[in-house]
Structures are given as structure tokens and as C-alpha cells.
Motif scaffolding. Structure first.
Motif, PDB file in Angstrom:
ATOM      1  N   HIS A   1       0.823  -1.207   0.000  1.00 13.18           N
ATOM      2  CA  HIS A   1       0.000   0.000   0.000  1.00 13.18           C
ATOM      3  C   HIS A   1       0.863   1.266   0.000  1.00 13.18           C
ATOM      4  O   HIS A   1       0.488   2.270  -0.621  1.00 13.18           O
ATOM      5  N   ALA A   2       2.003   1.215   0.690  1.00  8.88           N
ATOM      6  CA  ALA A   2       2.904   2.370   0.693  1.00  8.88           C
ATOM      7  C   ALA A   2       3.392   2.657  -0.722  1.00  8.88           C
ATOM      8  O   ALA A   2       3.521   3.823  -1.130  1.00  8.88           O
ATOM      9  N   GLY A   3       3.668   1.601  -1.479  1.00  9.26           N
ATOM     10  CA  GLY A   3       4.102   1.775  -2.865  1.00  9.26           C
ATOM     11  C   GLY A   3       3.046   2.470  -3.710  1.00  9.26           C
ATOM     12  O   GLY A   3       3.358   3.372  -4.499  1.00  9.26           O
ATOM     13  N   MET A   4       1.795   2.066  -3.530  1.00  4.62           N
ATOM     14  CA  MET A   4       0.705   2.698  -4.282  1.00  4.62           C
ATOM     15  C   MET A   4       0.513   4.145  -3.870  1.00  4.62           C
ATOM     16  O   MET A   4       0.341   5.031  -4.719  1.00  4.62           O
ATOM     17  N   LEU A   5       0.535   4.400  -2.555  1.00  7.49           N
ATOM     18  CA  LEU A   5       0.344   5.765  -2.063  1.00  7.49           C
ATOM     19  C   LEU A   5       1.454   6.691  -2.557  1.00  7.49           C
ATOM     20  O   LEU A   5       1.196   7.843  -2.938  1.00  7.49           O
ATOM     21  N   SER A   6       2.688   6.202  -2.569  1.00  5.75           N
ATOM     22  CA  SER A   6       3.838   7.018  -2.966  1.00  5.75           C
ATOM     23  C   SER A   6       3.728   7.505  -4.408  1.00  5.75           C
ATOM     24  O   SER A   6       4.208   8.595  -4.749  1.00  5.75           O
ATOM     25  N   LYS A   7       3.084   6.703  -5.249  1.00  4.96           N
ATOM     26  CA  LYS A   7       2.961   7.055  -6.667  1.00  4.96           C
ATOM     27  C   LYS A   7       1.851   8.074  -6.919  1.00  4.96           C
ATOM     28  O   LYS A   7       1.807   8.683  -7.989  1.00  4.96           O
ATOM     29  N   ARG A   8       0.984   8.261  -5.932  1.00  5.55           N
ATOM     30  CA  ARG A   8      -0.181   9.117  -6.139  1.00  5.55           C
ATOM     31  C   ARG A   8       0.042  10.577  -5.759  1.00  5.55           C
ATOM     32  O   ARG A   8      -0.647  11.461  -6.270  1.00  5.55           O
ATOM     33  N   HIS A   9       0.987  10.803  -4.848  1.00  3.27           N
ATOM     34  CA  HIS A   9       1.198  12.185  -4.390  1.00  3.27           C
ATOM     35  C   HIS A   9       2.602  12.297  -3.802  1.00  3.27           C
ATOM     36  O   HIS A   9       3.010  11.436  -3.018  1.00  3.27           O
ATOM     37  N   PRO A  10       3.359  13.345  -4.156  1.00  3.62           N
ATOM     38  CA  PRO A  10       4.728  13.484  -3.624  1.00  3.62           C
ATOM     39  C   PRO A  10       4.770  13.606  -2.105  1.00  3.62           C
ATOM     40  O   PRO A  10       5.732  13.157  -1.471  1.00  3.62           O
ATOM     41  N   GLY A  11       3.736  14.210  -1.518  1.00  2.00           N
ATOM     42  CA  GLY A  11       3.688  14.309  -0.055  1.00  2.00           C
ATOM     43  C   GLY A  11       3.555  12.942   0.593  1.00  2.00           C
ATOM     44  O   GLY A  11       4.153  12.680   1.644  1.00  2.00           O
ATOM     45  N   LEU A  12       2.789  12.055  -0.018  1.00  2.00           N
ATOM     46  CA  LEU A  12       2.657  10.690   0.503  1.00  2.00           C
ATOM     47  C   LEU A  12       3.969   9.924   0.348  1.00  2.00           C
ATOM     48  O   LEU A  12       4.316   9.097   1.195  1.00  2.00           O
ATOM     49  N   ALA A  13       4.692  10.206  -0.711  1.00  2.00           N
ATOM     50  CA  ALA A  13       6.009   9.571  -0.886  1.00  2.00           C
ATOM     51  C   ALA A  13       6.950   9.990   0.240  1.00  2.00           C
ATOM     52  O   ALA A  13       7.710   9.170   0.774  1.00  2.00           O
ATOM     53  N   ARG A  14       6.913  11.270   0.632  1.00  2.00           N
ATOM     54  CA  ARG A  14       7.762  11.733   1.732  1.00  2.00           C
ATOM     55  C   ARG A  14       7.349  11.060   3.047  1.00  2.00           C
ATOM     56  O   ARG A  14       8.208  10.679   3.855  1.00  2.00           O
ATOM     57  N   VAL A  15       6.048  10.929   3.261  1.00  2.00           N
ATOM     58  CA  VAL A  15       5.557  10.290   4.484  1.00  2.00           C
ATOM     59  C   VAL A  15       6.053   8.855   4.585  1.00  2.00           C
ATOM     60  O   VAL A  15       6.596   8.437   5.613  1.00  2.00           O
TER      61      VAL A  15
END
Length: 213
Positions: A12-26
Motif C-alpha cells: 500500500h505504501a508503494g501505491m500511495l507514494s505514486k499518487r502524491h509526492p507528499g505521501l512519498a515523503r511520508v
């Protein structure tokens, strides 16, 4: 109940990271959350912890729970005590009259719905929240805590939670679910767990300033 494994977090982290740069930082700052789910062994335990935790810090809640564990043999005895003292004014053992009544109401509900744990693990989120909040003293926050930490649902975004709002504003510039749903769809619970880790580990400043851990 569903167990959230490291693999679940990773996917799920992989999917979230691709959707928004802020989520990638998180996700980069947090790594794999060290959050055990399910957190409780029984639904009674889950109800007890969520009720005691209402409007309290983790430390205050844990202090009361430890006090109760010294006084009673198990959660069922605590619920029985709450039923017997629900009309007594003021706090007892650190538990307010309102919370004792909530535990009493839960005990009455459970006595007539023995299969509710299996049922709640399968129903649609809206129905789950609606049924939980019909019980006196249990609100949206309590329903969401049960859904995440006991049932392991992946579709819960606790938008009323203060920490979630704070991190959402830092990541998206908004805490309105309608505006951020596209970024967390299907991974709401995992995103929430990452956001809580940001506050629990005091990583918000690093997140805001774009620093790596």
C-alpha cells in the motif's frame, strides 16, 4: 479480523507514494509502521480500550487501563462493574460516569448480539459505522478505532482525528476527505497509520521542511 503484515504495508505504501509526492515523503520518513493489528485479542477488549481512550492522551488512557487491570481479573469483570456503577455520579478508578454507562450499554448490546464480531467484520463501512454508533456513548471515532485496530479494515479514514487533520494539511494543504480521497482510495487505513506515525515519532517538522530521516 485481518492481520496487517509488513507486506501489506509495503504494497500500500508503494501505491500511495505514486499518487502524491507528499505521501512519498511520508512513507519514506516512516518506513514500515511498527503497529500491531489486530491490537486486541477480543471485541470486548477493543471496546474497553476505545471507550477509555475517548478524549484522553495515550499516557492518561494507559494509566487508567493499568489501574483497572489491577482491580479486576478481566475485561468482562470491568464491564460488569461499569454496569453496576453506571448510576454513581463522578469518576471511579479514573473512569467517568459517562464511560461506565457506555461500557454498560455495550454489555447489554453484546448479550443480545453474540455474533456481532463476525457480522461487523463483513459489512460495508457505512453500515458498520451506523451500527456501532447506535450504541449509546460510541461515536464515529470509536467506530473507526474498532474498524482499524480490531477488524483490520483497510477502508477507514478517521477524518475527525486531530493528528490526521494536522498531517493531512501538511501533506495535501487540506484535511477534507472529499479533496484527498483520490490519493488514498483503497488504502485509507494504511495512510492513516502512516500519518499517526508521523506525529507519534515527531516527524512533522521533517515532513514539512522536506528533510529525510
Amino acid at each position: 479480523m485481518k492481520k496487517l503484515s509488513d507486506e501489506t504495508y509495503h504494497n500500500h505504501a508503494g501505491m500511495l507514494s505514486k499518487r502524491h509526492p507528499g505521501l512519498a515523503r511520508v512513507t519514506n520518513l516512516v518506513g514500515i509502521p511498527k503497529v500491531k493489528i489486530p491490537k486486541w485479542k477480543s471485541l470486548n477488549d477493543a471496546i474497553l480500550y476505545s471507550v477509555i481512550g475517548q478524549m484522553l492522551s495515550n499516557s492518561a488512557s494507559n494509566s487508567i487501563l493499568m489501574r483497572l487491570s489491577r482491580e479486576f481479573r478481566n475485561t468482562e469483570d470491568i464491564i460488569l462493574w461499569a454496569h453496576q456503577t453506571k448510576s454513581t455520579t463522578g469518576a471511579l478508578l479514573g473512569v467517568s460516569q459517562k464511560k461506565r454507562r457506555t461500557l454498560s450499554e455495550w454489555g447489554n448490546f453484546r448479550a443480545h448480539h453474540e455474533d456481532v464480531s463476525m457480522h461487523w467484520g463483513k459489512v460495508h463501512l457505512d453500515e458498520f459505522r451506523r451500527e456501532v454508533t447506535k450504541i449509546w456513548g460510541l461515536g464515529r471515532w470509536s467506530a473507526d478505532m474498532l474498524g482499524i485496530f480490531y477488524f483490520g479494515r483497510l477502508d477507514i479514514w478517521p477524518e475527525t482525528d486531530t493528528s490526521i487533520k494536522t498531517v493531512s494539511n501538511a501533506v495535501f494543504g487540506s484535511c477534507q476527505q472529499s479533496e484527498i480521497a483520490v490519493f488514498i482510495d483503497g488504502s485509507e487505513t494504511v495512510a492513516a497509520l502512516y500519518f499517526w506515525e508521523i506525529t507519534n515519532r515527531k516527524l512533522l517538522a521533517k515532513l514539512v521542511h522536506g528533510q529525510s530521516d
